[in-house]
Design a protein around this motif. Sequence first.
Motif, PDB file in Angstrom:
ATOM      1  N   ASN A   1       1.118  -1.168   0.019  1.00 30.08           N
ATOM      2  CA  ASN A   1      -0.018  -0.151   0.118  1.00 30.08           C
ATOM      3  C   ASN A   1       1.013   0.591  -0.105  1.00 30.08           C
ATOM      4  OD1 ASN A   1      -2.627  -1.623   0.384  1.00 30.08           O
ATOM      5  ND2 ASN A   1      -2.177  -1.945   2.110  1.00 30.08           N
TER       6      ASN A   1
ATOM      7  N   ARG B   1       3.264   1.724   1.848  1.00 31.62           N
ATOM      8  CA  ARG B   1       3.987   2.378   3.047  1.00 31.62           C
ATOM      9  C   ARG B   1       4.960   1.449   3.558  1.00 31.62           C
ATOM     10  NH1 ARG B   1       0.678   5.737   6.029  1.00 31.62           N
ATOM     11  NH2 ARG B   1      -1.442   5.536   5.467  1.00 31.62           N
TER      12      ARG B   1
ATOM     13  N   TYR C   1       3.984   3.491  13.657  1.00 27.83           N
ATOM     14  CA  TYR C   1       3.720   2.615  12.522  1.00 27.83           C
ATOM     15  C   TYR C   1       1.823   1.845  13.213  1.00 27.83           C
ATOM     16  CZ  TYR C   1       3.935  -1.578   9.640  1.00 27.83           C
ATOM     17  OH  TYR C   1       3.161  -2.497   8.591  1.00 27.83           O
TER      18      TYR C   1
ATOM     19  N   GLU D   1      -0.715   5.155  11.517  1.00 28.83           N
ATOM     20  CA  GLU D   1      -0.176   5.358  10.150  1.00 28.83           C
ATOM     21  C   GLU D   1      -1.277   4.113   9.773  1.00 28.83           C
ATOM     22  OE1 GLU D   1       3.860   5.981   9.546  1.00 28.83           O
ATOM     23  OE2 GLU D   1       4.706   7.418  10.802  1.00 28.83           O
ATOM     24  N   ASN D   2      -0.664   3.090  10.164  1.00 25.45           N
ATOM     25  CA  ASN D   2      -1.815   1.782   9.203  1.00 25.45           C
ATOM     26  C   ASN D   2      -2.800   0.884   9.337  1.00 25.45           C
ATOM     27  OD1 ASN D   2       0.750   0.857   6.681  1.00 25.45           O
ATOM     28  ND2 ASN D   2       1.807   1.457   8.874  1.00 25.45           N
TER      29      ASN D   2
ATOM     30  N   ARG E   1       1.331  -7.409   9.252  1.00 23.22           N
ATOM     31  CA  ARG E   1       1.181  -7.500   7.654  1.00 23.22           C
ATOM     32  C   ARG E   1       1.415  -8.641   7.398  1.00 23.22           C
ATOM     33  NH1 ARG E   1       4.551  -2.375   3.733  1.00 23.22           N
ATOM     34  NH2 ARG E   1       3.391  -1.132   5.586  1.00 23.22           N
TER      35      ARG E   1
END
Length: 264
Positions: free
Chosen positions: A129, A131, A199, A202-203, A153
Motif C-alpha cells: 500500500n 507504506r 507505525y 499510520e497504518n 501485515r
Amino acid sequence: CLDSVISDKLFSRIEVFVIDDGSTDKTSEIVKCYVNHYKNIRLIRQPNSGQGLARNQGIDAATGEYLYFLDSDDYLGENALALMYEAAKFGDIDICSPNRPYLAERPLDFISALPGWCCFIKRSLLNANGRLIRQTSIRSGQDGVFANMVLARCKSALVCADANYYYEKRVNSTFNSLKSDLSVIPSIVEQHLGALNSYYLENDLFLEQAARYLLFLQDETYKWRYKANLNDMPDLSARHIYLTIKCELITKLKLVNKSALAYF
C-alpha cells in the motif's frame, strides 16, 4: 557465514549483499575477493551506523522475490536457503523460518517478534500500500521492532524443519552490551514505543493488531530490556520505564480480544 551461502544450491539464482558497517579490520578486502570471483555478490560500505541501517541498505538494493538476513558470525545449514525458498514458494507463504522454535510458540496472531535471521520474507510485504517498512536505528531490539511491523501485515508463516541456522552467541553482542551501559535503556524503551506507535497509527492497525503491539512491549521491552536489568538500574529510571509501559498497557488493553489475554 558467506561460505555457507555460496555452498547453497540456490546460490546461483540469488543476489547477495554484504554490508560493511564501518569495519576497521580487513572485512572489505576479504569480501572483495568473493566479489571478484562471484558476479552475484556485491559489497556495500557505509560509515558505522548500526545493524538496522545496515540491513536497510540490503533491503533497498534487493530486487528478488524474498529477503533474508544473515548475521556475520552465524551460518546456515546445508541448502537452508533453497529449502526455505521451496517451502515458501510452494505454499505462497509470507514468512518462512529455519528450524527454530519462535514461530511455533504461539498462534501467528500473537507472535510479537522474531529475530532477523528467523525471517525469510516475501519482499512485497515491506512495500504494501505504498507504506514502506524499514529497520530502525534503535540500539537494541531493532530487528524485533521490524519483525513486529512485518508480522502485522503477515497472512501466513511456517517453520521449515529441514532448514538449519547456526547462531553464534557473542559475549560482545548488542544485547549483552546493555549490561555495561544501562543508562541507554530508558531511551531504548521510548524508541520501541515511538517506532511501533507511529507505525500502528499510520497504518490504522490498533483495532486488529493491539495484542501484537502489547505483547511486544511485554516480551521484548518489559521482560528483556527492563525486568532483566531492574536490579542494576537507578530507581528513577526504573520507575519511569515501568510507568511508561504500564500507561500503554492500560490505554490499549481494552482493544485486545479476550482470546489473547492468555498470553499476557
